[in-house]
Design a protein around this motif. Structure first.
Motif, PDB file in Angstrom:
ATOM      1  N   ASP A  42       2.873  10.698   3.165  1.00 56.47           N
ATOM      2  CA  ASP A  42       2.036   9.516   2.972  1.00 56.47           C
ATOM      3  C   ASP A  42       2.765   8.543   2.049  1.00 56.47           C
ATOM      4  O   ASP A  42       3.473   8.957   1.132  1.00 56.47           O
ATOM      5  CB  ASP A  42       0.731   9.993   2.316  1.00 56.47           C
ATOM      6  CG  ASP A  42      -0.367   8.957   2.403  1.00 56.47           C
ATOM      7  OD1 ASP A  42      -1.346   9.234   3.092  1.00 56.47           O
ATOM      8  OD2 ASP A  42      -0.249   7.885   1.769  1.00 56.47           O
ATOM      9  N   THR A  43       2.550   7.257   2.289  1.00 56.86           N
ATOM     10  CA  THR A  43       3.165   6.262   1.398  1.00 56.86           C
ATOM     11  C   THR A  43       2.750   6.499  -0.053  1.00 56.86           C
ATOM     12  O   THR A  43       3.509   6.219  -0.977  1.00 56.86           O
ATOM     13  CB  THR A  43       2.742   4.832   1.797  1.00 56.86           C
ATOM     14  OG1 THR A  43       1.330   4.797   1.999  1.00 56.86           O
ATOM     15  CG2 THR A  43       3.424   4.406   3.087  1.00 56.86           C
ATOM     16  N   GLN A  44       1.548   7.045  -0.232  1.00 56.51           N
ATOM     17  CA  GLN A  44       1.073   7.325  -1.587  1.00 56.51           C
ATOM     18  C   GLN A  44       1.971   8.282  -2.347  1.00 56.51           C
ATOM     19  O   GLN A  44       2.146   8.152  -3.549  1.00 56.51           O
ATOM     20  CB  GLN A  44      -0.305   7.971  -1.497  1.00 56.51           C
ATOM     21  CG  GLN A  44      -1.412   6.976  -1.551  1.00 56.51           C
ATOM     22  CD  GLN A  44      -2.689   7.662  -1.942  1.00 56.51           C
ATOM     23  OE1 GLN A  44      -3.004   8.731  -1.425  1.00 56.51           O
ATOM     24  NE2 GLN A  44      -3.414   7.074  -2.839  1.00 56.51           N
ATOM     25  N   HIS A  58      -1.438   0.166   2.446  1.00 56.08           N
ATOM     26  CA  HIS A  58      -2.424   0.396   3.492  1.00 56.08           C
ATOM     27  C   HIS A  58      -2.784  -0.868   4.264  1.00 56.08           C
ATOM     28  O   HIS A  58      -2.879  -0.850   5.485  1.00 56.08           O
ATOM     29  CB  HIS A  58      -3.713   0.997   2.907  1.00 56.08           C
ATOM     30  CG  HIS A  58      -3.572   2.448   2.569  1.00 56.08           C
ATOM     31  ND1 HIS A  58      -4.584   3.183   2.017  1.00 56.08           N
ATOM     32  CD2 HIS A  58      -2.539   3.290   2.712  1.00 56.08           C
ATOM     33  CE1 HIS A  58      -4.176   4.432   1.827  1.00 56.08           C
ATOM     34  NE2 HIS A  58      -2.924   4.513   2.241  1.00 56.08           N
ATOM     35  N   ILE A  59      -3.027  -1.970   3.544  1.00 58.75           N
ATOM     36  CA  ILE A  59      -3.626  -3.103   4.261  1.00 58.75           C
ATOM     37  C   ILE A  59      -2.817  -4.394   4.268  1.00 58.75           C
ATOM     38  O   ILE A  59      -3.269  -5.370   4.865  1.00 58.75           O
ATOM     39  CB  ILE A  59      -5.062  -3.398   3.783  1.00 58.75           C
ATOM     40  CG1 ILE A  59      -5.097  -3.722   2.289  1.00 58.75           C
ATOM     41  CG2 ILE A  59      -5.984  -2.229   4.086  1.00 58.75           C
ATOM     42  CD1 ILE A  59      -4.956  -5.157   1.966  1.00 58.75           C
ATOM     43  N   CYS A  82     -10.520   2.375   5.225  1.00 59.62           N
ATOM     44  CA  CYS A  82     -10.874   3.793   5.098  1.00 59.62           C
ATOM     45  C   CYS A  82     -12.374   3.968   4.890  1.00 59.62           C
ATOM     46  O   CYS A  82     -12.987   3.233   4.138  1.00 59.62           O
ATOM     47  CB  CYS A  82     -10.137   4.441   3.930  1.00 59.62           C
ATOM     48  SG  CYS A  82      -8.369   4.509   4.184  1.00 59.62           S
ATOM     49  N   ARG A  83     -12.935   4.957   5.534  1.00 57.45           N
ATOM     50  CA  ARG A  83     -14.355   5.252   5.336  1.00 57.45           C
ATOM     51  C   ARG A  83     -14.578   5.781   3.927  1.00 57.45           C
ATOM     52  O   ARG A  83     -15.562   5.464   3.280  1.00 57.45           O
ATOM     53  CB  ARG A  83     -14.832   6.278   6.357  1.00 57.45           C
ATOM     54  CG  ARG A  83     -14.915   5.707   7.740  1.00 57.45           C
ATOM     55  CD  ARG A  83     -16.377   5.627   8.185  1.00 57.45           C
ATOM     56  NE  ARG A  83     -16.447   5.044   9.512  1.00 57.45           N
ATOM     57  CZ  ARG A  83     -16.757   3.789   9.749  1.00 57.45           C
ATOM     58  NH1 ARG A  83     -17.041   2.977   8.747  1.00 57.45           N
ATOM     59  NH2 ARG A  83     -16.778   3.309  10.966  1.00 57.45           N
ATOM     60  N   GLU A  84     -13.670   6.644   3.503  1.00 61.18           N
ATOM     61  CA  GLU A  84     -13.749   7.097   2.116  1.00 61.18           C
ATOM     62  C   GLU A  84     -12.411   6.820   1.454  1.00 61.18           C
ATOM     63  O   GLU A  84     -11.371   7.249   1.939  1.00 61.18           O
ATOM     64  CB  GLU A  84     -14.069   8.590   2.033  1.00 61.18           C
ATOM     65  CG  GLU A  84     -14.303   9.012   0.601  1.00 61.18           C
ATOM     66  CD  GLU A  84     -14.580  10.498   0.459  1.00 61.18           C
ATOM     67  OE1 GLU A  84     -14.114  11.285   1.310  1.00 61.18           O
ATOM     68  OE2 GLU A  84     -15.244  10.866  -0.513  1.00 61.18           O
ATOM     69  N   CYS A  85     -12.459   6.082   0.375  1.00 62.17           N
ATOM     70  CA  CYS A  85     -11.224   5.712  -0.319  1.00 62.17           C
ATOM     71  C   CYS A  85     -10.773   6.879  -1.179  1.00 62.17           C
ATOM     72  O   CYS A  85     -11.560   7.458  -1.922  1.00 62.17           O
ATOM     73  CB  CYS A  85     -11.474   4.489  -1.184  1.00 62.17           C
ATOM     74  SG  CYS A  85     -10.031   4.017  -2.158  1.00 62.17           S
TER      75      CYS A  85
END
Ligand code: SF4
Ligand code: SF4
Ligand code: FES
Lengths: 141, 383
Positions: free
Chosen positions: A48-50, B315-316, B272-275
């Protein structure tokens, strides 16, 4: 000359290829620098990028992601997805002064013990030249 | 080619005129409900309202400077399963773009939807709007529109539209079924409606409005505005880059951040539904803080601030539509829109992608090609 800088490098390596290659390097008594901290993953597609962002924020000087050659991924295309994520981070992080070359992607096959040892050495040399991760000094998290 | 109609402005009220147009649509058999910005009688705040009774369109405020939420999320709620009738949603261009991104993530559908888009005069940041509304009450929108279509877009009060709007280079409603054209026509006696899709054609035809020629002033005024905006955008991006080009500067940029995650909540494309930042992964054990502090002698609290923002960028940023809602809701007044727009510009160009542009184009992180980005593989190309 000042003391030689000893970088810390986290390497996310795929279980099926690069990790196996590291094992082979070990059993063949090919050393590789202790600067590398291997983290075994099932496929580069799960990096994951995280994980990478976190590693840099915790102060590591370089991150390597290494997996199977194109066509050899055990999950069909995890390595291609990984390559897109690497492209993404290589676009984001340099905007904030984390040099692009601190983040590296390679394909190293299971039988490439020699390539593994050589790549690790070269990677350490390159990161050493870049100097410490700019985030490290300040404990930015 | 595509069907066009003129709508004459009644008594100088563009807002009301568009409201009447929505009423006509809702009264037709084609549409069961309308989503539009709306101001309840005697109230100052303007919020989206989902309306099935045409009488309730009284109070519709189609061009208000209030932009409290990006409605893409709301349209997503209304369409992720069949709502049992066609919905017409009046949206700003950036709301349409955000919705397009959500549709690609299967968080919404265009199936029972008619998108009516307007040329966007921009919006005020929340804090500015609240003050403006307090002063002008039900006249706020009219006051704003007095100067919204003049060249410098300074309102009567010299209020500036939000930073994100000043840097917006897509102020026309691409992707809408029906586009309401205002640029080049306002101030003036009429506006135009353009059908941009098959569905739009059909609706416009059913409404029985007389066909007209597309006024070329509209096109050229839009182009002028976009070129002025492009310049403003470039300047904004350069300044923002200079202000954040090291990790230390980035940490300073976010030094006021209290990790409230409002920006994430308001962002229409944070999907995301849950962050993960709301999960117990971030309920660190106290000893963890000891460790962090111990490493350098101290650690800034709350922790994980840059981790959060960099993750959000990863992510975005390829889906960021530049709506500025993140900045709108930040209690610490951090110039978030500037930063996210700057980052988005780079990541979207890295993948030759434009967020919200086309429903058929897959999000960059959802696809790949076998022979791309070879140059980032291997460590031979030294440092
Ligand atoms: S990051 Fe900010 S500007 Fe971009 S889409 Fe989200 S809220 Fe809008
Ligand atoms: S809204 Fe502002 S204070 Fe809250 S998390 Fe986002 S940047 Fe930080
Ligand atoms: S299994 Fe090795 S990269 Fe996917």
């Amino acid at each position: 000359m000042e003391e030689q800088f000893d970088p810390v490098i986290v390497a996310f390596v795929c279980n099926w290829c690069t990790y196996t290659a590291s094992d082979l390097a070990g059993t063949s008594r090919l050393g590789y620098p202790k600067n590398i901290r291997l983290i075994r993953v099932m496929c580069t597609g799960m990096v994951d990028t995280q994980y990478i962002i976190k590693a840099f924020l915790e102060g590591v000087d370089g991150v390597l992601v290494s997996g199977c050659h194109p066509g050899d991924c055990h999950y069909i295309n995890g390595n291609f997805k990984a390559r897109r994520r690497m492209k993404l981070l290589k676009t984001i992080l340099p905007q904030f002064g984390i040099e692009e070359n601190r983040l590296r992607l390679t394909w190293i096959g299971a039988s490439d013990g020699i390539a593994f040892a050589e790549t690790m050495q070269r990677l350490v040399d390159q990161i050493r030249e870049l100097g410490p991760n700019p985030a490290r000094a300040q404990q930015i998290i | 080619m595509s069907r066009t109609a003129d709508i004459n402005i009644k008594d100088n009220h563009i807002g009301e005129t568009i409201g009447q147009f929505l009423k006509k649509i809702l009264e037709s058999d084609e549409v069961a409900a309308v989503l539009t910005p709306h101001r309840p009688a005697e109230k100052d705040m303007i919020m989206p309202r989902f309306i099935t009774d045409p009488e309730h369109l009284q109070g519709a405020e189609p061009l208000s400077p209030a932009f409290a939420v990006n409605s893409a999320r709301l349209v997503s709620r209304l369409t992720r399963q069949s709502p049992g009738g066609t919905i017409a949603a009046l949206l700003r261009p950036c709301e349409i773009r955000a919705f397009v991104e959500l549709v690609k993530l299967n968080q919404g559908s265009t199936e029972n939807l008619i998108i009516i888009g307007t040329d966007c005069p921009g919006a005020l940041q929340n804090a500015d709007f609240f003050a403006f509304a307090e002063k002008h009450g039900d006249k706020a929108t009219a006051r704003f529109l007095e100067t919204a279509f003049s060249d410098d877009q300074a309102s009567a009060e010299d209020l500036q539209i939000a930073p994100a709007c000043r840097a917006c280079t897509q102020p026309t409603p691409e992707g809408a079924d029906l586009a309401i054209g205002l640029f080049g026509l306002q101030p003036g006696p009429k506006i135009q409606v353009y059908a941009q899709t098959e569905r739009g054609e059909v609706l416009l035809e059913k409404l029985g409005l007389e066909e007209a020629q597309a006024d070329e002033k509209h096109q050229s005024a839009a182009e002028d505005l976009i070129s002025r905006r492009s310049q403003a955008r470039q300047e904004m991006i350069e300044q923002t880059r200079a202000a954040t080009d090291t990790m230390e500067k980035l940490a300073d940029y976010f030094s006021r951040c209290i990790n409230c995650y409002n920006c994430r909540t308001a962002c229409p494309v944070c999907y995301c539904r849950e962050c993960v930042f709301a999960t117990d992964v971030f309920d660190h054990e106290p000893v963890q803080y000891m460790k962090w502090a111990g490493r350098r002698g101290s650690v800034k609290m709350p922790t994980d601030t840059l981790f959060f923002h960099l993750t959000r960028m990863a992510h975005i940023s390829t889906a960021c539509v530049g709506c500025g809602q993140c900045a709108n809701v930040c209690p610490s007044n951090i110039p978030l829109a500037e930063l996210f727009i700057s980052v988005a510009e780079q990541t979207q160009s890295a993948f030759s992608y434009q967020a919200g542009k086309s429903i058929d184009e897959q999000p960059p992180l959802a696809v790949f090609q076998e022979d791309e980005f070879q140059e980032i593989v291997g460590i031979e190309n030294g440092s």
